[in-house]
Design an enzyme around this catalytic site. Sequence first.
Site, PDB file in Angstrom:
ATOM      1  N   ALA A   1     -15.794   6.370  28.643  1.00 21.57           N
ATOM      2  CA  ALA A   1     -16.553   5.907  27.569  1.00 21.57           C
ATOM      3  C   ALA A   1     -17.624   6.997  27.329  1.00 21.57           C
ATOM      4  CB  ALA A   1     -17.226   4.451  27.928  1.00 21.57           C
TER       5      ALA A   1
ATOM      6  N   PRO B   1     -20.130   9.836  25.945  1.00 24.09           N
ATOM      7  CA  PRO B   1     -21.431   9.502  25.588  1.00 24.09           C
ATOM      8  C   PRO B   1     -21.597   8.052  25.006  1.00 24.09           C
ATOM      9  CG  PRO B   1     -21.033  11.337  24.230  1.00 24.09           C
ATOM     10  CD  PRO B   1     -19.994  11.192  24.911  1.00 24.09           C
ATOM     11  N   GLY B   2     -20.544   7.592  24.344  1.00 22.64           N
ATOM     12  CA  GLY B   2     -20.533   6.361  23.807  1.00 22.64           C
ATOM     13  C   GLY B   2     -20.127   6.026  22.392  1.00 22.64           C
ATOM     14  N   GLY B   3     -19.679   6.927  21.560  1.00 23.80           N
ATOM     15  CA  GLY B   3     -19.504   6.916  20.196  1.00 23.80           C
ATOM     16  C   GLY B   3     -18.352   6.154  19.956  1.00 23.80           C
ATOM     17  N   LYS B   4     -17.161   6.397  20.657  1.00 28.43           N
ATOM     18  CA  LYS B   4     -15.870   5.653  20.626  1.00 28.43           C
ATOM     19  C   LYS B   4     -16.223   4.248  21.161  1.00 28.43           C
ATOM     20  CE  LYS B   4     -13.682   8.343  23.128  1.00 28.43           C
ATOM     21  NZ  LYS B   4     -14.776   9.577  23.579  1.00 28.43           N
TER      22      LYS B   4
ATOM     23  N   GLU C   1     -17.679   4.218  32.731  1.00 27.08           N
ATOM     24  CA  GLU C   1     -18.033   5.676  32.641  1.00 27.08           C
ATOM     25  C   GLU C   1     -18.334   6.051  34.160  1.00 27.08           C
ATOM     26  OE1 GLU C   1     -17.618   8.555  30.545  1.00 27.08           O
ATOM     27  OE2 GLU C   1     -18.423   9.547  32.359  1.00 27.08           O
TER      28      GLU C   1
ATOM     29  N   ASP D   1     -15.280   4.597  38.426  1.00 27.47           N
ATOM     30  CA  ASP D   1     -14.259   5.986  38.481  1.00 27.47           C
ATOM     31  C   ASP D   1     -12.998   5.193  38.015  1.00 27.47           C
ATOM     32  OD1 ASP D   1     -12.579   7.729  38.830  1.00 27.47           O
ATOM     33  OD2 ASP D   1     -13.441   8.377  40.829  1.00 27.47           O
TER      34      ASP D   1
ATOM     35  N   ASP E   1      -9.684   8.565  26.755  1.00 26.12           N
ATOM     36  CA  ASP E   1     -10.089   9.774  26.244  1.00 26.12           C
ATOM     37  C   ASP E   1     -10.193  10.652  27.557  1.00 26.12           C
ATOM     38  OD1 ASP E   1     -10.556  12.017  24.784  1.00 26.12           O
ATOM     39  OD2 ASP E   1     -11.978  10.762  23.499  1.00 26.12           O
TER      40      ASP E   1
ATOM     41  N   CYS F   1      -8.800  15.925  23.516  1.00 27.84           N
ATOM     42  CA  CYS F   1      -9.314  17.017  22.355  1.00 27.84           C
ATOM     43  C   CYS F   1      -8.511  18.293  22.971  1.00 27.84           C
ATOM     44  CB  CYS F   1     -10.769  16.968  22.058  1.00 27.84           C
ATOM     45  SG  CYS F   1     -11.651  17.480  23.503  1.00 27.84           S
TER      46      CYS F   1
END
Length: 187
Positions: free
Chosen positions: A4, A6-9, A28, A54, A71, A124
């Site tokens: 997760a 840094p948190g945008g999604k 995270e 984890d 992700d 990405c």
Amino acid sequence: DGCAGPGGKAALLGALAAERGAFLLASEKQPHRAGLVARALDGNPGPYQVIAADGTRPAWRPGSFDRVLVDVPCTGLGALRRRPEARWRRRPEDLDGFAPLQRGLLCNALEAVRVGGVVAYATCSPHLAETRAVVTDVLKQHPGTELLDARPLLPGVPGLGEGPDVQLWPHVHGTDAMYLALLRRTS
């Protein structure tokens, strides 16, 4: 959200979950990044929880979720248009270093969803070693899993290829070179 930070999604998923009356668990591994996720979700109207855990050693029981986004950490080669300096930090052997982690995270995400549940595997990177090779290998290890067509979830986005997975490209889509595969647990 299995990776997760840094948190945008997670913030977007939290808002979508709140609209549907669903609960979001954002996980995270790094505690300081879990704090960033908590800040990104601060004020979210829906029920959610942020934990430092984890994804390769889950803090939850198998079959706990309807949907999981993973992700995965990757080389970041798909973000070179925004971070051109990253090309000097990457070496060919970096691909080998991420491969076991990516496969482990995807395998555990599949075990985390109930039968009928869906896992979104995203990265990405456009490199086949971090995209289709990971998905193909994990599908072989998990015969009770099917690959879904991700293209209908991106209506209006041209040039999505033959599917069922999606690879976005900077020169075609004006985005980072992001990859998405959807996997459903069937048994």
